[in-house]
Design a protein around this motif. Sequence first.
Motif, PDB file in Angstrom:
ATOM      1  N   THR A  98       0.868  -1.184   0.000  1.00 46.75           N
ATOM      2  CA  THR A  98       0.000   0.000   0.000  1.00 46.75           C
ATOM      3  C   THR A  98       0.901   1.228   0.000  1.00 46.75           C
ATOM      4  OG1 THR A  98      -1.790  -1.098   1.185  1.00 46.75           O
ATOM      5  CG2 THR A  98      -1.753   1.292   1.274  1.00 46.75           C
ATOM      6  N   VAL A 116      -3.236   4.838  -2.083  1.00 44.99           N
ATOM      7  CA  VAL A 116      -4.220   5.609  -1.317  1.00 44.99           C
ATOM      8  C   VAL A 116      -3.864   7.083  -1.461  1.00 44.99           C
ATOM      9  CG1 VAL A 116      -5.185   6.074   0.968  1.00 44.99           C
ATOM     10  CG2 VAL A 116      -4.633   3.716   0.300  1.00 44.99           C
ATOM     11  N   THR A 146     -10.458  11.404   1.303  1.00 44.93           N
ATOM     12  CA  THR A 146      -9.917  10.041   1.244  1.00 44.93           C
ATOM     13  C   THR A 146     -10.860   9.066   1.963  1.00 44.93           C
ATOM     14  OG1 THR A 146      -7.716  11.019   1.263  1.00 44.93           O
ATOM     15  CG2 THR A 146      -7.844   8.654   1.694  1.00 44.93           C
ATOM     16  N   LEU A 202     -12.722   5.974   0.169  1.00 43.93           N
ATOM     17  CA  LEU A 202     -12.498   4.603   0.657  1.00 43.93           C
ATOM     18  C   LEU A 202     -13.773   4.009   1.267  1.00 43.93           C
ATOM     19  CD1 LEU A 202      -9.007   5.092   2.398  1.00 43.93           C
ATOM     20  CD2 LEU A 202      -9.444   3.759   0.321  1.00 43.93           C
TER      21      LEU A 202
END
Length: 562
Positions: free
Chosen positions: A40, A63, A471, A475
């Motif tokens: 990630t 991300v 974010t 998500l």
Amino acid sequence: MATPGQIPAAEPDTRIEQPRPEKSVRAVTFELLRNLGLTTIFGNVGSTEEPFLKNFPQDFRYVLAPQEASVIAIADGFAQATRRPALVNLHTTATANGMGNLATAFQNKTPLIVTAGNQTREMLMMEPWLTDVEPTILPRPWVKWAYEPVRAEDVPAAFMRAVATALQPPAGPVFLSLPLGDWEKPCDRPAIVRTVSRRIAPDPARLAEFVKVLSEAKSPVLIYGSSIARESGWDQAVAFAETLGAPVWAAPASERAPFPEDHPLYSGGLPFAMEPLSKKLEGHDVALVVGAPVFRYYPYVPGPYLPDGLRLLHISDDPGETARAPVGDSLLGDPVLSLEGLKALLGNHKPKTTKARETLAHRMASHAPGPAKFSGDGRLTAAQVFRALNQVRPANTILIEESPSNLPDLHTEWAITEPDTFWTFASGILGWNLPAAVGIALAERDSGRNRPVIAIIGDGSFQYSVQSLWTAAQLRLPLLIVVPRNDEYGILKSFAALEDTPGVPGLDIPGFDVVSIAKGYGCDAARLDDLEAIKKAALEAWRKSKPTVLEVPISPQVPPLF
Ligand SMILES: Cc1ncc(C[n+]2csc(CCOP(=O)(O)OP(=O)(O)O)c2C)c(N)n1
Ligand SMILES: [Mg+2]
């Protein structure tokens, strides 16, 4: 066939090794990251990072947070909650936008591998646009190591060294600057995966000396710090406290809860100033601090470090902490291994006490009298809001806090009784907790633990890394954020009173429309001023697959700092 005088063409020599298929620096680096489980990447991309991220492998996850401060703190929360290092990719000198949260990560002791692109080596000397001119200086002093590889082919090994450095105690962030032209260069060696130890055992002879002092003490006291929580040491901390029979304080301004707050030996958190802290320890002859600095102060309230007649012992695996303590005798070593060692050496010791001086009931009575603290101006108090939320939350709910003036009320109303259910920052630099909550909520989902997550974020604090809401929304995290809105930098008014600095401008912050801001980033949001509605909305929020922000107008108050 060769004519006379001509050199015959050489037959291919089968004894010479054929060149291996050439791999790029990028290919070798991604292989290494994959082997290290670092799949990630938390980032905010720029032109100098695109060559690294080109053809991004399918088994990696990116991300995005649209501001560097958010990127770092989301990664920090994720790293802490997964107990693994996290990988960050920022944009050359724009790394500076994340410096506040990098400083926090350093003080949190979070292993972060922060990387950033730099301009191509071909142009570096002329300092084109977006050159990081001093990449090894820029992130200091808030990294353990900062490096720009001298050769492109050193990039993978630099990553390995970065991971090893970040993980070894005391853990912390490291920084790699990676010129953008390096990624296509050939790299003829495979990347070597190494492992390092994350704990340092204490010196047994010194441990025995500490046990002698503790067992001969008439009235010992324990001061536990965040490193115990970081290292999953609640059981060992409880076992040692019960065997010794000593009350337990949390070290001042602990960013993690080191001990179950409903335990009969738990006394509360120590105040973060000399005079009041020293007063709390009066009557004891020996204090042992484990896994915390001696001490984390904030306001200067002159006084002795310790009351008369108190001997201080200190255990930490951070040589900076053991060196800078102004008083006491230190032992360098892992806090949890040390607690295990101390307990074993104590043997069949008869416990000196079984009770804290200040129980939870005592603390509640002194802070929030009656059914709940009322404001009298029609608005709710923070204490009422926290009590209502505490009544409906599941036992294993994770609480994250950045609500400075309301912290004492929160600690009073919401006891931390399960491990790894409380987080805040070790630094006091605002803008960490909102994005960290996003990283922690992501770790909850990734791990399948799926504990409910709530962040209590002041209306001022909410503004610093607000981009992380985007974010969280992207998500689809079921994160609940409650913003006690007092339209002020409340804690700074308390400071002004303590320091006698009347007339300071800039302490009122009217006009932030928290609901509109949150909706603008893709969250559900509502303004609520009724306790039953707040409880209902909280329970709904944890069932959703998106974040919820609740703005709760509260009565502005200027509570005393101590
Ligand atoms: C990045 C950063 N900027 C400024 C400060 C100074 N500061 C400390 S507390 C505070 C106000 C916090 O306000 P709010 O979140 O509304 O909490 P309240 O005190 O009202 O509960 C400020 C500006 C800081 N600690 N960190
Ligand atoms: Mg405020």
